[in-house]
Design a protein around this motif. Structure first.
Motif, PDB file in Angstrom:
ATOM      1  N   ASN A   1      -5.433 -10.471   0.892  1.00  9.17           N
ATOM      2  CA  ASN A   1      -4.577 -10.731   2.044  1.00  9.17           C
ATOM      3  C   ASN A   1      -3.134 -10.957   1.632  1.00  9.17           C
TER       4      ASN A   1
ATOM      5  N   SER B   1      -6.804 -13.785  -2.369  1.00  9.01           N
ATOM      6  CA  SER B   1      -8.154 -13.296  -2.105  1.00  9.01           C
ATOM      7  C   SER B   1      -9.064 -14.403  -1.579  1.00  9.01           C
TER       8      SER B   1
ATOM      9  N   ALA C   1      -4.695  -7.394   5.359  1.00  8.45           N
ATOM     10  CA  ALA C   1      -5.325  -7.106   4.065  1.00  8.45           C
ATOM     11  C   ALA C   1      -4.723  -5.839   3.472  1.00  8.45           C
ATOM     12  N   VAL C   2      -4.462  -5.855   2.164  1.00 16.25           N
ATOM     13  CA  VAL C   2      -3.879  -4.705   1.471  1.00 16.25           C
ATOM     14  C   VAL C   2      -4.586  -4.508   0.135  1.00 16.25           C
ATOM     15  N   ARG C   3      -4.353  -3.331  -0.468  1.00 14.04           N
ATOM     16  CA  ARG C   3      -4.902  -3.035  -1.792  1.00 14.04           C
ATOM     17  C   ARG C   3      -3.867  -3.223  -2.905  1.00 14.04           C
ATOM     18  N   SER C   4      -2.589  -3.081  -2.557  1.00 12.36           N
ATOM     19  CA  SER C   4      -1.536  -3.251  -3.555  1.00 12.36           C
ATOM     20  C   SER C   4      -0.263  -3.750  -2.879  1.00 12.36           C
TER      21      SER C   4
ATOM     22  N   SER D   1     -10.541  -9.719   3.694  1.00 16.38           N
ATOM     23  CA  SER D   1     -10.372  -8.849   2.532  1.00 16.38           C
ATOM     24  C   SER D   1     -11.744  -8.562   1.923  1.00 16.38           C
TER      25      SER D   1
ATOM     26  N   GLU E   1      -2.250  -6.030  -7.482  1.00 19.42           N
ATOM     27  CA  GLU E   1      -3.327  -5.134  -7.066  1.00 19.42           C
ATOM     28  C   GLU E   1      -4.632  -5.916  -6.974  1.00 19.42           C
ATOM     29  N   ALA E   2      -5.567  -5.360  -6.207  1.00 16.68           N
ATOM     30  CA  ALA E   2      -6.890  -5.963  -6.145  1.00 16.68           C
ATOM     31  C   ALA E   2      -7.543  -5.886  -7.517  1.00 16.68           C
TER      32      ALA E   2
ATOM     33  N   ASP F   1       0.824  -1.218   0.000  1.00 20.00           N
ATOM     34  CA  ASP F   1       0.000   0.000   0.000  1.00 20.00           C
ATOM     35  C   ASP F   1       0.857   1.267   0.000  1.00 20.00           C
TER      36      ASP F   1
ATOM     37  N   GLU G   1     -11.638  -4.991  -3.810  1.00 18.86           N
ATOM     38  CA  GLU G   1     -10.991  -3.841  -3.185  1.00 18.86           C
ATOM     39  C   GLU G   1      -9.658  -4.196  -2.510  1.00 18.86           C
ATOM     40  N   SER G   2      -9.564  -5.373  -1.918  1.00 18.03           N
ATOM     41  CA  SER G   2      -8.352  -5.726  -1.188  1.00 18.03           C
ATOM     42  C   SER G   2      -8.121  -7.232  -1.243  1.00 18.03           C
TER      43      SER G   2
END
Length: 324
Positions: free
Chosen positions: A240, A218, A276-279, A233, A306-307, A202, A237-238
């Motif tokens: 793990n 995911s 959990a992260v988005r990128s 997640s 990325e998600a 992120d 959007e996000s």
């Protein structure tokens, strides 16, 4: 117009010895409701996706392993961009089948198809779970790939050995036991040494260089049904991530086997990250696996994860019911 499309990988473990019989049996179950096509490579997959799209297929059955599912989804998104994917039904034809297991699909592909056909014949709604995809950009490849799980480091090498030894439950059990024994007796040598890397989650660089393993997924359940993720997640959007360094293994190796069944929390030192992260950006990677498909090479590459878009997966224990 066909409601159901079936794509079958004749090289998948469950199909390789009796492809013609499998094709005949699956065709017989659905009668005129389904289009069934066999594919041997990504070019053929793209052609079938085009055909299924033109036919308005709303339920996409994939008879193959997780790698086949990755290839099918990547091909569909490459062709049709932001269009909503059909509902995916994994028919458990590979060696690991993480995606089907996450959806609770444990029966044979024929038993699953008979139950599905009964629902379609009755006009009953179908159950689904919703998961997000991950989008993987590799600095050495021209196009992104989509999937549900990405791994490198120790687990990358573990799964390559798993495939080389013939895969299956016995191989997995023996390798897992051997790994746990090695971990408990000598966690600071051999397969648990850090590999060179820089990781940015992120937009924030993690405080240390190098890691033993990295997972981005995911799914709620990981390889062999392990429950390792600490946070939820959000599909689309996000996803793990799990990041482990050698120093964490040295200190906590007696706790790690428990972490396969009960997720462990991130540590304050940044040697173990589970969130959990988005990128996610991984620099100087030297090989990874997306859903069973191996990406290897001698030269280091940078990876951006990325998600990706959300996807609906057929499930008899569905989190929700939909009309097709």
């Amino acid at each position: 117009m066909k409601q159901v499309g079936i794509i079958l990988n004749p090289s998948a473990k469950i199909n390789s010895r009796r492809t013609a019989a499998v094709v005949s049996k699956l065709s017989g179950i659905f009668g005129g409701k389904a289009l069934l096509r066999t594919t041997k490579n990504k070019l053929e997959i793209a052609g079938v996706m085009d055909e299924f799209h033109d036919e308005g297929v709303r339920l996409l059955l994939i008879s193959g392993g997780d790698g086949t599912i990755c290839s099918v989804i990547s091909s569909y998104l490459s062709l049709f961009g932001d269009e909503e994917l059909p509902v995916i039904l994994p028919l458990m034809g590979g060696t690991i089948n993480m995606i089907g297991s996450d959806a609770g699909l444990r029966e044979s592909q024929f038993a699953i198809c008979r139950k599905l056909n009964d629902k379609l014949t009755r006009g009953a709604p179908v159950g689904i779970i919703e998961r997000g995809l991950i989008r993987v950009e590799d600095s050495t490849l021209d196009e992104p790939h989509y999937g549900f799980s990405w791994i490198d480091g120790f687990l990358y090498r573990f799964l390559i050995d798993y495939y080389k030894q013939g895969a299956g439950i016995q191989v997995a059990s023996m390798m897992t036991i051997k790994t746990i024994l090695t971990l408990l007796s000598n966690g600071n040598k051999g397969p648990f040494e850090d590999i060179d890397s820089t990781v940015i989650a992120d937009g924030e660089k993690l405080p240390h260089e190098g890691h033993v393993l990295m997972i981005a997924s995911s799914l709620k359940k990981f390889v062999f049904g392990f429950d390792i993720f600490a946070e939820e997640s959000v599909p689309g959007e996000s996803f793990n991530m799990v990041y482990v360094r050698e120093s964490y293994i040295k200190k906590q190796r007696h706790m790690l086997p428990l972490g396969l069944y009960r997720s462990l929390k991130s540590d304050k030192q940044g040697n173990f990250v589970n969130r959990a992260v988005r990128s996610l950006r991984v620099e100087r990677n030297r090989g990874y696996i997306i859903d069973g498909e191996i990406f290897s090479g001698d030269e280091p590459r940078d990876i951006l994860i990325e998600a990706g878009p959300g996807v609906r997966i057929f499930s008899f224990r569905g989190e929700k019911q939909i009309e097709l």
